[in-house]
Design an enzyme around this catalytic site. Structure first.
Site, PDB file in Angstrom:
ATOM      1  N   GLU A 137      12.047 -31.058  -2.868  1.00  0.00           N
ATOM      2  CA  GLU A 137      12.521 -30.590  -4.386  1.00  0.00           C
ATOM      3  C   GLU A 137      13.912 -29.412  -4.573  1.00  0.00           C
ATOM      4  O   GLU A 137      14.211 -29.066  -4.102  1.00  0.00           O
ATOM      5  CB  GLU A 137      11.430 -29.348  -4.635  1.00  0.00           C
ATOM      6  N   TYR A 190       2.870 -25.536 -32.555  1.00  0.00           N
ATOM      7  CA  TYR A 190       1.143 -24.500 -31.568  1.00  0.00           C
ATOM      8  C   TYR A 190       1.130 -23.793 -31.215  1.00  0.00           C
ATOM      9  O   TYR A 190       2.198 -23.064 -30.563  1.00  0.00           O
ATOM     10  CB  TYR A 190       0.599 -26.444 -31.263  1.00  0.00           C
ATOM     11  N   ALA A 204       5.753 -35.285 -13.008  1.00  0.00           N
ATOM     12  CA  ALA A 204       5.369 -36.265 -11.653  1.00  0.00           C
ATOM     13  C   ALA A 204       4.857 -36.491 -10.683  1.00  0.00           C
ATOM     14  O   ALA A 204       4.406 -37.230 -10.120  1.00  0.00           O
ATOM     15  CB  ALA A 204       6.912 -37.469 -11.980  1.00  0.00           C
ATOM     16  N   ASP A 262       9.530 -39.656 -15.672  1.00  0.00           N
ATOM     17  CA  ASP A 262      11.316 -39.544 -16.727  1.00  0.00           C
ATOM     18  C   ASP A 262      12.361 -40.217 -15.836  1.00  0.00           C
ATOM     19  O   ASP A 262      13.237 -41.507 -15.888  1.00  0.00           O
ATOM     20  CB  ASP A 262      11.611 -38.363 -16.565  1.00  0.00           C
TER      21      ASP A 262
HETATM   22  C1  LIG Z   1      11.055 -30.972 -26.066  1.00  0.00           C
HETATM   23  C2  LIG Z   1      10.244 -31.773 -25.507  1.00  0.00           C
HETATM   24  C3  LIG Z   1       8.890 -31.468 -25.460  1.00  0.00           C
HETATM   25  C4  LIG Z   1       7.964 -32.435 -24.645  1.00  0.00           C
HETATM   26  N1  LIG Z   1       6.808 -32.499 -24.879  1.00  0.00           N
HETATM   27  C5  LIG Z   1       5.861 -33.293 -24.749  1.00  0.00           C
HETATM   28  C6  LIG Z   1       4.640 -32.972 -24.694  1.00  0.00           C
HETATM   29  O1  LIG Z   1       3.449 -32.333 -25.663  1.00  0.00           O
HETATM   30  N2  LIG Z   1       3.648 -34.176 -24.068  1.00  0.00           N
HETATM   31  C7  LIG Z   1       4.021 -34.641 -23.457  1.00  0.00           C
HETATM   32  O2  LIG Z   1       3.712 -35.080 -22.261  1.00  0.00           O
HETATM   33  N3  LIG Z   1       5.108 -34.279 -23.005  1.00  0.00           N
HETATM   34  C8  LIG Z   1       6.274 -33.849 -23.462  1.00  0.00           C
HETATM   35  N4  LIG Z   1       7.198 -34.006 -22.889  1.00  0.00           N
HETATM   36  C9  LIG Z   1       8.168 -34.826 -21.789  1.00  0.00           C
HETATM   37  C10 LIG Z   1       7.669 -34.044 -20.719  1.00  0.00           C
HETATM   38  O3  LIG Z   1       8.239 -32.902 -20.411  1.00  0.00           O
HETATM   39  C11 LIG Z   1       8.774 -34.771 -19.764  1.00  0.00           C
HETATM   40  O4  LIG Z   1       8.248 -36.408 -19.800  1.00  0.00           O
HETATM   41  C12 LIG Z   1       8.485 -34.740 -18.336  1.00  0.00           C
HETATM   42  O5  LIG Z   1       8.579 -33.457 -18.069  1.00  0.00           O
HETATM   43  C13 LIG Z   1       8.926 -35.595 -17.387  1.00  0.00           C
HETATM   44  O6  LIG Z   1       7.925 -35.442 -15.799  1.00  0.00           O
HETATM   45  P1  LIG Z   1       8.991 -35.712 -14.553  1.00  0.00           P
HETATM   46  O7  LIG Z   1       8.350 -35.025 -13.432  1.00  0.00           O
HETATM   47  O8  LIG Z   1       8.810 -37.079 -14.800  1.00  0.00           O
HETATM   48  O9  LIG Z   1      10.695 -34.805 -14.569  1.00  0.00           O
HETATM   49  P2  LIG Z   1      11.178 -33.787 -14.543  1.00  0.00           P
HETATM   50  O10 LIG Z   1       9.771 -33.164 -15.255  1.00  0.00           O
HETATM   51  O11 LIG Z   1      12.495 -33.484 -14.712  1.00  0.00           O
HETATM   52  O12 LIG Z   1      10.629 -33.288 -12.795  1.00  0.00           O
HETATM   53  C14 LIG Z   1      12.098 -33.761 -12.122  1.00  0.00           C
HETATM   54  C15 LIG Z   1      12.277 -32.873 -10.764  1.00  0.00           C
HETATM   55  O13 LIG Z   1      12.674 -33.730  -9.622  1.00  0.00           O
HETATM   56  C16 LIG Z   1      14.002 -32.766  -9.570  1.00  0.00           C
HETATM   57  N5  LIG Z   1      14.973 -33.253  -8.685  1.00  0.00           N
HETATM   58  C17 LIG Z   1      15.865 -33.750  -9.754  1.00  0.00           C
HETATM   59  N6  LIG Z   1      16.707 -34.650  -8.519  1.00  0.00           N
HETATM   60  C18 LIG Z   1      17.228 -34.423  -7.606  1.00  0.00           C
HETATM   61  C19 LIG Z   1      17.247 -34.458  -6.751  1.00  0.00           C
HETATM   62  N7  LIG Z   1      18.844 -35.671  -6.619  1.00  0.00           N
HETATM   63  N8  LIG Z   1      16.789 -33.679  -5.486  1.00  0.00           N
HETATM   64  C20 LIG Z   1      15.508 -33.165  -4.925  1.00  0.00           C
HETATM   65  N9  LIG Z   1      14.803 -33.157  -6.498  1.00  0.00           N
HETATM   66  C21 LIG Z   1      15.453 -32.951  -7.601  1.00  0.00           C
HETATM   67  C22 LIG Z   1      13.529 -31.336 -10.693  1.00  0.00           C
HETATM   68  O14 LIG Z   1      14.267 -30.202  -9.925  1.00  0.00           O
HETATM   69  C23 LIG Z   1      12.807 -31.475 -11.001  1.00  0.00           C
HETATM   70  O15 LIG Z   1      12.102 -30.257 -10.560  1.00  0.00           O
HETATM   71  C24 LIG Z   1       8.951 -33.112 -24.180  1.00  0.00           C
HETATM   72  C25 LIG Z   1       9.866 -33.480 -23.481  1.00  0.00           C
HETATM   73  C26 LIG Z   1      10.666 -31.989 -24.156  1.00  0.00           C
HETATM   74  C27 LIG Z   1      12.144 -32.178 -23.997  1.00  0.00           C
END
Ligand SMILES: Cc1cc2nc3c(=O)[nH]c(=O)nc-3n(C[C@H](O)[C@H](O)[C@H](O)COP(=O)(O)OP(=O)(O)OC[C@H]3O[C@@H](n4cnc5c(N)ncnc54)[C@H](O)[C@@H]3O)c2cc1C
Length: 375
Positions: free
Chosen positions: A37, A194, A18, A271
């Protein structure tokens, strides 16, 4: 008034899918972007991701298509099988939606492509910066994932609940294979697998259990536990599981979609706003859609409050529907007894007489085009 983002300073907390996507999209519209980060390096756990056309439209519009194509495989079909390995139905994605881009990619490769593009575009990424309380900046974007501090600042303390499901994930080396996702459905458990580019295969295995695991990403487990939970499965599953030498396990928790996504100064996406169970493979895809829409709203008017409120109104209903669909899928995959036999028979019949009808149920997810919707 497109162009409202020109030279505007924006601070993003979190450099996952994201955070990096929104950083790149903001920078492409001329904003002055800093990502904070907490990790000392942008790294990713070993796991795969399915990217569906709704997200690929955004990634293509950001100019990432060729780089992603080089590092991912096309996903041609989803094959549903029962626990013995017998096929229930094969859903032909390529035939149902010709030209639409379903891709299978290692998460680390997606993150590398996003990070590289963001850095080349001029995004600053400050590593090792853990943000406990929101910094006092004019525009703050929370992309800090499941346990978001920015979500908590907007919504107060919320308590997720354990779904009674535990998931393992692993990546193994694999020979060339059909580029399609396979779902093996057994009583109270299922396994999805996959292939990935570079001779790898992704495995996600979910078991209903009363055991309570921590919510999170990286608790290593003994592969013997995974093999024991899926010991009754047939087809290629025993061979794949025999190859697993490293596996991680975590508990699946349900969270409500955040009530409040923004307050005129801060906004959340990914997320942080709508954690989802993985059963529609849409978590990262929704984060990518959010990023485009948030940036398009901000660029359309210099009235930030109006822009952020429009963003929440556009995104909340859709993400809530996708999260609900993922919750339903968990039930469908894990049926037991006569219900299971009846459901599989209906799927088999549906697959023979009207395969398109099964896939059409998800047109509203995959046909959505965030780029056309919010130019
Ligand atoms: C088993 C599994 C399979 C999945 N398969 C799929 C799929 O096939 N297709 C799909 O679209 N999605 C899939 N997902 C979902 C997807 O992985 C997540 O929804 C996505 O990674 C969310 O991205 P994000 O950037 O919001 O959060 P995150 O990837 O959790 O990134 C958050 C970032 O913020 C940083 N952070 C957190 N707190 C702080 C803080 N206090 N200060 C500074 N930095 C911070 C973290 O270190 C991290 O780098 C899957 C999830 C799982 C668990």
């Amino acid at each position: 008034m497109p162009g409202a983002l020109q030279s505007r300073p924006v601070t993003i907390v979190g450099g996952g899918v994201a955070g990096l996507t929104v950083a790149l999209a903001l920078r492409r519209r001329g904003a002055d972007v800093t990502v904070l980060e907490r990790a000392p390096a942008i790294t990713e756990v070993g796991a795969g991701l399915q990217l569906s056309p709704n997200a690929m439209r955004v990634l293509d519009a950001l100019g990432l298509g060729p780089a992603l194509d080089a590092l991912s495989l096309p996903s041609r079909a989803v094959r549903l099988r029962d626990a013995s390995g017998t096929e229930v139905v094969r859903l032909d994605l390529a035939r149902h939606r010709p030209g639409a881009r379903f891709r299978l990619i290692h998460r680390a490769r997606l993150i590398e492509v996003l990070e590289q593009a963001a850095l080349s575009a001029g995004v600053r990424i400050d590593l090792g910066r853990t943000i406990e309380t929101p910094p006092d900046v004019p525009l703050l974007i929370g992309a800090d994932g499941l346990h978001s501090r920015i979500r908590a600042a907007l919504n107060g303390r919320e308590v997720p609940f354990f779904t009674g499901q535990t998931a393992w994930r692993a990546v193994i080396a694999a020979e060339d294979a059909e580029p399609e996702a396979q779902v093996f459905m057994g009583p109270n458990r299922h396994l999805v697998s996959y292939p990935l580019a570079g001779g790898l295969r992704n495995i996600v295995a979910v078991l209903e259990t009363r055991d309570w695991q921590d919510e999170g990403w990286s608790r290593p487990d003994d592969p013997a536990n995974l093999r024991a939970a899926f010991a009754g499965f047939g087809g290629p599953v025993p061979g794949w599981l025999a190859q697993v030498d490293q596996v991680h396990v975590w508990g699946l928790f349900r969270h409500e979609v955040a009530a409040r996504w923004q307050d005129g100064r801060m906004a959340i996406l990914g997320d942080a706003a709508h954690p989802t169970l993985p059963f529609m493979a849409q978590g990262a895809c929704m984060a990518i859609e959010d990023a485009w829409t948030l940036v398009a709203c901000l660029d359309a008017t210099s009235d930030q409050e109006t822009a952020l409120s429009r963003y929440q109104n556009l995104r909340k209903p859709r993400t809530a529907s996708i999260v609900a669909a993922a919750n339903d899928n968990a039930r469908n995959y894990h049926l037991t007894g006569p219900k299971r036999l009846a459901a599989h028979a209906a799927l088999r019949l549906g697959g023979r007489i009207a395969p398109g009808a099964i896939l059409s149920r998800f047109d509203w997810i995959y046909d959505f085009d965030p780029v056309a919707e919010t130019p």
